[in-house]
Design an enzyme around this catalytic site. Structure first.
Site, short mmCIF file in Angstrom:
data_model
loop_
_atom_site.label_atom_id
_atom_site.label_comp_id
_atom_site.label_asym_id
_atom_site.label_seq_id
_atom_site.Cartn_x
_atom_site.Cartn_y
_atom_site.Cartn_z
N GLU A 263 0.81 -1.21 0.00
CA GLU A 263 0.00 0.00 0.00
C GLU A 263 0.84 1.26 0.00
OE1 GLU A 263 -3.08 -0.64 2.96
OE2 GLU A 263 -4.02 -2.05 1.58
N GLU B 298 -5.63 -9.57 0.78
CA GLU B 298 -6.35 -9.42 2.05
C GLU B 298 -7.81 -9.45 1.68
OE1 GLU B 298 -5.67 -5.75 4.12
OE2 GLU B 298 -3.62 -6.26 4.68
#
Ligand SMILES: *[C@@H]1O[C@H](CO)[C@@H](O)[C@H](O)[C@H]1NC(C)=O
Ligand SMILES: *[C@@H]1O[C@H](CO)[C@@H](O)[C@H](O)[C@H]1NC(C)=O
Length: 406
Positions: free
Chosen positions: A205, A320
């Site tokens: 990220e 995820e």
């Protein structure tokens, strides 16, 4: 308090509000797992010494833990029973656990310099004993605090079948953190060999954080600001590959990048063998019943299709996905769709796991256990409530399906 972590917490909160695309999807997948490698602030070690727990992962004495964990846990205890206390490969299996997950997201608790690297080898062994009853693949997010070696050591002594996507958590303006983690990961591979290594993931990220830190109005990783971020990330991906190649190992280890689903940059992906995409239906405000389909569609349209158009065709995984079971006092149980609850986690599991196993979607279930370092760093939020197990290693009141993952 650690400014890097504060920033990430802010950025995650903000990113949840970004309207993706325009129309329906008030989507936000994000990040949670994020911070893990977060790491980073060597220089904060001393500052944090007084406030952070220095106890082992099994203690819940993190400062904020009074908040959320109403522990809807009524399942039995799932701590593995050691049949021979001197041999961690001899442990009794929990009949409630089945190898149904294609992969699981995992961070050894407290494995951050911010917590003085309070992660413990014995806890990692216990975790691997449990994880090996759920899956044969895990991903790590960062390489600090000797976590790569500890995980590989745990696999060695438990003799379980487990492949590891290791991680290097990249933070802007902290190249030392990158170098330190890279060296730790490569050293661990040199020590333990390549047998259990599935890949090295550089960055998690990074572009999401880069954009939100600048208050960017876009969530497009291919925007001008996304390209700026890519220019920081790409040399690190190339450097990891170069250093890895220089080791002349007996097997080619894939190199990848992890990003929040919408934020991938094509130039970054062109350097990668694989992309790990974090996709969370709960943040997107879907109902539990719609969540599995939402994740599958989102991943297909936003990640799989575009990646297939790149010349190197990186393999894409959902890195995820899961459902929170509780939220602390600073967070809403409901992100617009369905509530954080154990019942809704069960619905997501029922709708996602067997179908995804059947249709060959590679995914990392998020996540193994309610991680207490997150309660410490993000007190009162949903962050520490995504586990299949509660913080005390009790399986939440869920039933795993019967389909096994390949
Ligand atoms: C890292 O962990 C491994 C496995 O437990 C251990 O052998 C090694 O000594 C550790 N290294 C450091 C620097 O703590
Ligand atoms: C794969 O599984 C997901 C998860 O349940 C499902 O939503 C999706 O429609 C499936 N895709 C295909 C092509 O069958």
């Amino acid at each position: 308090m650690d400014s890097t972590l504060d920033k990430q917490r802010r950025s995650r909160r903000r990113s949840r509000l970004i309207v993706i695309g325009s129309v329906v999807t008030l989507a936000i997948l994000i990040a949670i797992g994020v911070s893990v490698g977060v790491v980073v602030s060597r220089n904060n070690n001393n500052k944090n010494r007084s406030t952070s727990s220095t106890s082992s992962g099994s203690s819940s004495s993190g400062s904020g833990s009074s908040g959320g964990s109403s522990g809807s846990s009524s399942g039995g205890s799932s701590s593995p029973a050691l049949d021979d206390p001197n041999d961690p490969s001899k442990f009794s299996k929990d009949p409630n656990l089945k190898k149904v997950m294609w992969a699981m997201a995992y961070t050894p608790d407290w494995a951050l310099p911010d917590f003085n690297c309070a992660n413990k080898q014995e806890t990692v062994i216990k975790d691997i004993q449990l994880l090996s009853q759920l899956t044969s693949r895990i991903r790590l997010y960062g390489g600090d605090c000797n976590q790569t070696a500890m995980v590989l050591e745990a696999i060695k002594v438990t003799k379980v079948d487990m492949q590891v996507y290791t991680g290097i958590y990249v933070v802007e303006k902290d190249d030392d953190a990158y170098t330190r983690q890279r060296d730790a990961v490569l050293d661990a591979i040199k020590t333990y060999g390549t047998k259990n290594i599935a890949g090295i993931t550089v960055g998690n990220e990074f572009i999401l954080n880069y954009l939100t830190d600048r208050g960017a109005s876009t969530s497009d990783g291919n925007s001008a600001t996304g390209e700026e971020a890519a220019k920081i990330l790409i040399p690190k991906i190339q450097d990891t590959r170069d250093k890895l190649n220089a080791l002349n190992l007996d097997k080619t280890i894939p190199i990848g990048n992890s990003e929040a689903g919408f934020y991938f940059n094509n130039h970054v992906l062109e350097q990668c063998d694989y992309g790990l995409s974090n996709v969370h239906a709960w943040f997107a405000g879907t109902t539990a019943a719609d969540s599995a389909g939402w994740v599958a569609n989102y991943f297909q349209e936003t990640n799989v299709v575009p990646a297939a158009l790149l010349s190197n065709k990186p393999k894409m995984f959902v890195s995820e996905t899961g459902w929170p079971t509780d939220a602390g006092p600073n967070a809403k149980l409901n992100a617009g769709g369905a509530e954080a609850s154990v019942a809704n986690l069960q619905i997501f599991i029922d709708n996602w796991v067997c179908q995804a196993n059947k249709n060959g979607t590679g995914y990392f279930f998020f996540e193994f256990i309610d991680e207490q370092w997150k309660e410490n760093k993000f007190p009162g939020t949903v962050e520490s409530h995504w586990g299949l197990f509660d913080k005390d290693y009790k399986l939440k009141d869920i039933k795993l399906p019967d389909c096994l993952a390949s």
